[in-house]
Design a protein around this motif. Structure first.
Motif, PDB file in Angstrom:
ATOM      1  N   TRP A 263       0.821  -1.207   0.000  1.00 46.63           N
ATOM      2  CA  TRP A 263       0.000   0.000   0.000  1.00 46.63           C
ATOM      3  C   TRP A 263       0.856   1.258   0.000  1.00 46.63           C
ATOM      4  O   TRP A 263       0.612   2.185  -0.783  1.00 46.63           O
ATOM      5  N   CYS A 264       1.861   1.302   0.853  1.00 49.28           N
ATOM      6  CA  CYS A 264       2.705   2.502   0.948  1.00 49.28           C
ATOM      7  C   CYS A 264       3.469   2.746  -0.349  1.00 49.28           C
ATOM      8  O   CYS A 264       3.560   3.887  -0.823  1.00 49.28           O
ATOM      9  N   SER A 265       4.028   1.696  -0.928  1.00 51.76           N
ATOM     10  CA  SER A 265       4.807   1.870  -2.158  1.00 51.76           C
ATOM     11  C   SER A 265       3.922   2.326  -3.307  1.00 51.76           C
ATOM     12  O   SER A 265       4.346   3.122  -4.153  1.00 51.76           O
ATOM     13  N   TYR A 266       2.672   1.835  -3.346  1.00 48.66           N
ATOM     14  CA  TYR A 266       1.764   2.230  -4.428  1.00 48.66           C
ATOM     15  C   TYR A 266       1.218   3.633  -4.194  1.00 48.66           C
ATOM     16  O   TYR A 266       1.193   4.451  -5.125  1.00 48.66           O
ATOM     17  N   ARG A 267       0.800   3.916  -2.989  1.00 44.44           N
ATOM     18  CA  ARG A 267       0.213   5.222  -2.684  1.00 44.44           C
ATOM     19  C   ARG A 267       1.228   6.342  -2.799  1.00 44.44           C
ATOM     20  O   ARG A 267       0.923   7.443  -3.291  1.00 44.44           O
ATOM     21  N   MET A 273      10.737   0.398  -6.583  1.00 45.38           N
ATOM     22  CA  MET A 273      11.373  -0.317  -5.476  1.00 45.38           C
ATOM     23  C   MET A 273      10.521  -1.521  -5.090  1.00 45.38           C
ATOM     24  O   MET A 273      11.051  -2.610  -4.823  1.00 45.38           O
ATOM     25  N   GLY A 274       9.209  -1.349  -5.059  1.00 41.18           N
ATOM     26  CA  GLY A 274       8.321  -2.451  -4.741  1.00 41.18           C
ATOM     27  C   GLY A 274       8.425  -3.580  -5.737  1.00 41.18           C
ATOM     28  O   GLY A 274       8.368  -4.761  -5.364  1.00 41.18           O
ATOM     29  N   LEU A 275       8.578  -3.246  -7.020  1.00 42.92           N
ATOM     30  CA  LEU A 275       8.741  -4.272  -8.051  1.00 42.92           C
ATOM     31  C   LEU A 275       9.970  -5.130  -7.783  1.00 42.92           C
ATOM     32  O   LEU A 275       9.910  -6.362  -7.880  1.00 42.92           O
ATOM     33  N   ALA A 276      11.071  -4.493  -7.428  1.00 38.37           N
ATOM     34  CA  ALA A 276      12.310  -5.229  -7.157  1.00 38.37           C
ATOM     35  C   ALA A 276      12.133  -6.169  -5.970  1.00 38.37           C
ATOM     36  O   ALA A 276      12.585  -7.324  -5.998  1.00 38.37           O
ATOM     37  N   VAL A 277      11.454  -5.701  -4.904  1.00 41.85           N
ATOM     38  CA  VAL A 277      11.226  -6.545  -3.737  1.00 41.85           C
ATOM     39  C   VAL A 277      10.300  -7.704  -4.084  1.00 41.85           C
ATOM     40  O   VAL A 277      10.526  -8.850  -3.678  1.00 41.85           O
ATOM     41  N   ILE A 355      10.457   5.408   7.289  1.00 38.57           N
ATOM     42  CA  ILE A 355       9.353   4.461   7.152  1.00 38.57           C
ATOM     43  C   ILE A 355       9.714   3.372   6.147  1.00 38.57           C
ATOM     44  O   ILE A 355       9.498   2.175   6.393  1.00 38.57           O
ATOM     45  N   THR A 356      10.275   3.781   5.005  1.00 37.26           N
ATOM     46  CA  THR A 356      10.694   2.809   3.988  1.00 37.26           C
ATOM     47  C   THR A 356      11.758   1.880   4.538  1.00 37.26           C
ATOM     48  O   THR A 356      11.695   0.653   4.352  1.00 37.26           O
ATOM     49  N   PHE A 357      12.735   2.450   5.222  1.00 35.70           N
ATOM     50  CA  PHE A 357      13.808   1.629   5.791  1.00 35.70           C
ATOM     51  C   PHE A 357      13.248   0.649   6.812  1.00 35.70           C
ATOM     52  O   PHE A 357      13.624  -0.533   6.820  1.00 35.70           O
ATOM     53  N   PHE A 358      12.354   1.106   7.671  1.00 34.62           N
ATOM     54  CA  PHE A 358      11.810   0.249   8.721  1.00 34.62           C
ATOM     55  C   PHE A 358      11.054  -0.936   8.134  1.00 34.62           C
ATOM     56  O   PHE A 358      11.225  -2.078   8.590  1.00 34.62           O
TER      57      PHE A 358
END
Length: 411
Positions: A263-267, A273-277, A355-358
């Motif tokens: 949700w966070c990566s899309y919003r 970055m989300g794609l890579a994960v 937030i991203t790092f956490f």
């Protein structure tokens, strides 16, 4: 991000097997059991036996025959868990195609079935609230797909391989479906990445061209489809009242982190970055499921493939993810704009960095916990010769025995 309520395969070895509690831990397995492979309760088995007994009664009146049809349909949907999701999908599609194109119902269903927010004159799609409808609808689709594959495709395959014991068959179904799903999403994600500047797991493009507010149709379907898959998994996890897995808390934590990351990566437009994960999880999950399946089939290549799986796991879930995590510390601030601007949707700023790092670090901690258990299993296999996959067979066998006893009592 990743698969079912089974355990990590322990390579078979032609020596005396000894029981191990380690084999009962579901190492790295991140998907919930399906509806058809969830543990059955004594009450549900009693109701099934009662329905079968009722169907054997002679019926002469019309009302009794209608009641039998109802009982038979109830038993059929109990055995084939894909029927109700299919009915919902068929109703939705039928209403969509038969309704007036300018009607509210048609427009609502179109938002659910077809990606929204196409930008005229381009191949790009924007984002909006309709994407929630899309995710919800395809969560139902994935429920149908998973249950249908398990009941009608994979179960006959397991019988063909001679896997008839209920507990082992359920685990086989879960892992072969994971192979099916991740065998598609892994290559699809890599293909999408190959068309972008971030190939091959380049981290600088995450921030150079931020924010990524639009995507082509393939990227959007992939990203929202993954969200639908994980929403469906989370719903089934909530429905699973029992806790058969030793790492149930880690599984719940993984699902919470995954949904938050999606949700966070899309919003906030961190979708590259989300794609890579996503890819690191999907590809490693495929090798995990394949390794388990080989173990259930007592394949002679189980041991060497187990070693290959460990290599893939360490490379993708740790090396690549730590590389992404390091980029959050080193490139997040220095590459591209670094400010909070709600008007331009520029969210790469002082608050989004921690937030991203956490979130990624929390995911890494769960994966590291599973890595320790993986190497513990490998150590016990090499140095103690523990090659038997105990898992939670005892509980499943007890359930099967209870079912058999109840069936005898009803006769």
């Amino acid at each position: 991000m990743t698969s079912s309520s089974t355990n990590l395969p322990i390579p078979q070895k032609s020596i005396r097997h000894r029981s191990s509690s380690v084999g009962r831990i579901d190492v790295g397995d991140t998907s919930s059991p399906s509806l058809s492979t969830m543990p059955t309760t004594k009450s549900s088995r009693r109701r099934s036996i009662a329905r079968l007994a009722e169907l054997q009664d002679k019926s002469s009146t019309d009302s009794a025959i209608v009641h039998k049809l109802y009982v038979g349909f109830t038993e059929l949907t109990y055995r084939h868990t894909w029927i109700w999701p299919l009915i919902v999908l068929l109703i939705a599609f039928a209403t969509f195609f038969l309704s007036a194109p300018d009607g509210q119902i048609h427009q609502f269903l179109e938002d659910m079935i077809v990606p929204s927010y196409h930008i005229p004159g381009t191949d790009q799609y924007a984002k909006g609230v309709n994407d929630f409808k899309f995710v919800g609808f395809y969560a139902i689709f994935f429920t149908f797909l998973r249950e249908f594959m398990m009941c009608c495709v994979l179960r006959p395959i397991s019988c063909w391989f001679g896997i008839t014991k209920e507990a082992k068959q359920k685990r086989f179904l879960e892992q072969t479906y994971a192979m099916f799903y991740y065998g598609m999403t892994g290559p699809f994600g890599l293909w999408i990445m190959s068309r972008l500047p971030l190939w091959y797991f380049e981290t600088t493009p995450f921030y150079e061209q931020y924010p990524h507010k639009t995507h082509d149709v393939f990227f959007k379907i992939y990203y929202l489809g993954q969200a639908a898959f994980w929403v469906q998994q989370s719903v089934v996890l909530i429905l699973q009242l029992e806790k058969p897995r030793k790492d149930f808390k880690e599984l719940v934590l993984h699902h919470i982190i995954t949904i938050a990351l999606i949700w966070c990566s899309y919003r906030f437009h961190f979708t590259w970055m989300g794609l890579a994960v996503y890819i690191t999880m999907d590809v490693s999950d495929f090798f995990l499921a394949f390794s388990k399946t080989l173990n259930y089939l007592d394949s002679p290549i189980t041991a060497p493939f187990f070693v290959i799986f460990i290599g893939v796991w360490v490379y993708l879930r740790h090396y690549i993810n730590l590389k992404i995590l390091w980029s959050v510390l080193t490139e997040f601030r220095s590459v591209g704009d670094f400010e909070l601007n709600w008007d331009t949707q520029q969210y790469k700023c002082w608050i989004s960095q921690p937030i991203t790092f956490f979130l990624i670090f929390a995911l890494q901690l769960v994966n590291f916990y599973w890595l320790v258990l993986i190497f513990r299993i490998l150590y016990r296999y090499i140095f103690t010769g523990v090659g038997k996959d105990e898992r939670s067979d005892d509980e499943d066998e007890d359930s099967t025995d209870d079912s058999t006893d109840e069936s005898k009592k009803s006769q």
